[in-house]
Design an enzyme around this catalytic site. Structure first.
Site, PDB file in Angstrom:
ATOM      1  N   GLY A  72       0.817  -1.202   0.000  1.00 32.73           N
ATOM      2  CA  GLY A  72       0.000   0.000   0.000  1.00 32.73           C
ATOM      3  C   GLY A  72       0.852   1.254   0.000  1.00 32.73           C
ATOM      4  O   GLY A  72       2.055   1.211   0.275  1.00 32.73           O
ATOM      5  N   CYS A  73       0.230   2.388  -0.316  1.00 33.67           N
ATOM      6  CA  CYS A  73       0.980   3.639  -0.458  1.00 33.67           C
ATOM      7  C   CYS A  73       1.494   4.156   0.885  1.00 33.67           C
ATOM      8  O   CYS A  73       2.698   4.404   1.043  1.00 33.67           O
ATOM      9  CB  CYS A  73       0.131   4.685  -1.173  1.00 33.67           C
ATOM     10  SG  CYS A  73      -1.499   4.946  -0.463  1.00 33.67           S
ATOM     11  N   PHE A  74       0.607   4.322   1.866  1.00 32.27           N
ATOM     12  CA  PHE A  74       1.070   4.739   3.187  1.00 32.27           C
ATOM     13  C   PHE A  74       2.051   3.709   3.752  1.00 32.27           C
ATOM     14  O   PHE A  74       3.051   4.065   4.382  1.00 32.27           O
ATOM     15  CB  PHE A  74      -0.109   4.896   4.150  1.00 32.27           C
ATOM     16  CG  PHE A  74      -0.689   6.275   4.208  1.00 32.27           C
ATOM     17  CD1 PHE A  74       0.117   7.399   4.283  1.00 32.27           C
ATOM     18  CD2 PHE A  74      -2.065   6.462   4.212  1.00 32.27           C
ATOM     19  CE1 PHE A  74      -0.423   8.677   4.360  1.00 32.27           C
ATOM     20  CE2 PHE A  74      -2.620   7.735   4.299  1.00 32.27           C
ATOM     21  CZ  PHE A  74      -1.792   8.846   4.364  1.00 32.27           C
ATOM     22  N   ALA A  75       1.759   2.439   3.533  1.00 33.69           N
ATOM     23  CA  ALA A  75       2.626   1.375   4.052  1.00 33.69           C
ATOM     24  C   ALA A  75       4.032   1.496   3.501  1.00 33.69           C
ATOM     25  O   ALA A  75       5.020   1.317   4.224  1.00 33.69           O
ATOM     26  CB  ALA A  75       2.038   0.003   3.714  1.00 33.69           C
ATOM     27  N   THR A  76       4.149   1.818   2.213  1.00 31.06           N
ATOM     28  CA  THR A  76       5.475   1.964   1.600  1.00 31.06           C
ATOM     29  C   THR A  76       6.259   3.082   2.278  1.00 31.06           C
ATOM     30  O   THR A  76       7.414   2.893   2.690  1.00 31.06           O
ATOM     31  CB  THR A  76       5.340   2.240   0.094  1.00 31.06           C
ATOM     32  OG1 THR A  76       4.729   1.107  -0.539  1.00 31.06           O
ATOM     33  CG2 THR A  76       6.694   2.496  -0.539  1.00 31.06           C
TER      34      THR A  76
END
Length: 322
Positions: free
Chosen positions: A131-135
């Site tokens: 995911g984007c935030f996760a990255t």
């Protein structure tokens, strides 16, 4: 080199559009078909008009599984498992899923964070794109987690552009809502926390600390800015050395010696990090493009790794300075 026959399933949205923009220029990729139930029969350029002159493909609602070397799945969260059951691809087809469905590494999927899992990605046929935030959060904190520097609760905040909410119109993605505005959502409960904690547990099995994440909706279209901090007894030079060593072989993750801003990362596949030591806290800033390093760009990066290509192939993009 032989072209890699590739398909995109769910190519009408923001992430699907970014995949198209990357793959029509990718030197080793041959786009065989692009799938969309909602846009079937339309020219790709009717839905993504900036691609005029770059492709003559039409959207189709037909799914061809034979003769496909790689398929990108841009389906809504929760739909990938059923899709793959109904459309079984060859075991030799590389499947890259951009949804949340297999980020727990179930059903033979590998979690596709290259800076941590590159060796696993090299041998994978099923990749779950992060995911984007996760990255952004994982890249901001991975070296510190591995070194066991984090002994207390981690404070993290992140602000994302409106494209992170997807192309389908919602009240909180309206221009009139977003412009001149900010708001918090999913306080401490964001769905990306699960995959973040999974990675941190793999980097350091003793990591059990809480991660308190405050996600913000930003009044801009694309980009993510992460701020993370925790008590740190070492000095800044020590932290910088550890971070630079950790990412020395990562072509897209860079530790900056000077202050950064989000536009340095927008329109690129980069994650740019900046560290500060203040009031006994190690503070890490991370900037990424939510649609590229946070989604489609990282998916193409994983595609490159899995096929033994240079990691940067088709991804030498220039940021927008102003």
């Amino acid at each position: 080199m032989k072209k890699i026959k590739t398909a995109i399933i769910g190519a009408a949205g923001y992430t699907g559009g970014e995949l198209l923009r990357l793959l029509v220029y990718h030197p080793v990729c041959e786009l065989v078909y692009v799938h969309s139930n909602s846009q079937k029969g339309k020219k790709v350029t009717e839905v993504h008009p900036d691609l005029i002159g770059d492709t003559e493909l039409l959207f189709t609602d037909k799914v061809e599984t034979k003769g496909i070397d790689a398929v990108f799945l841009g389906l809504p969260h929760g739909e990938t498992k059923g899709f793959l059951e109904n459309h079984p691809f060859s075991p030799n087809t590389l499947i890259i899923d951009l949804s949340t469905d297999f980020r727990d590494e179930s059903n033979g999927f590998v979690y596709g964070l290259p800076e941590v899992n590159k060796s696993k990605i090299q041998n994978a046929k099923k990749i779950a794109n992060p995911g984007c935030f996760a990255t952004g959060i994982q890249l901001a904190l991975a070296p510190a987690i591995q070194k066991s520097w984090v002994r207390n609760t981690i404070q993290v905040s992140g602000i994302t552009g409106s494209t992170g909410a997807g192309k389908k119109l919602a009240e909180t993605s309206h221009f009139s809502y977003r412009t001149g505005n900010m708001s918090v959502y999913k306080l401490f409960t964001h769905q990306h926390l699960k995959e973040i904690k999974q990675t941190f547990g793999q980097l350091n099995p003793e990591f059990k600390q809480d991660l308190l994440f405050v996600p913000y909706r930003g009044n801009f279209s694309r980009g993510i800015w992460i701020t993370a901090y925790f008590p740190f007894e070492g000095d800044l030079d020590e932290a910088l050395k550890v971070y630079k060593d950790f990412y020395q072989d990562a072509p897209f993750t860079h530790v900056s010696d000077q202050d950064i801003d989000m536009k340095q990362a927008v329109n690129t596949n980069k994650c740019i990090l900046y560290l500060q030591k203040e009031n006994g806290q190690l503070v890490i800033y991370a900037a990424i493009d939510n649609l590229l390093k946070g989604a489609s760009g990282q998916a193409v990066q994983n595609f490159n790794i899995a096929f033994g290509l240079e990691e940067t192939t088709g991804l030498n993009l220039k940021s927008i300075a102003f």
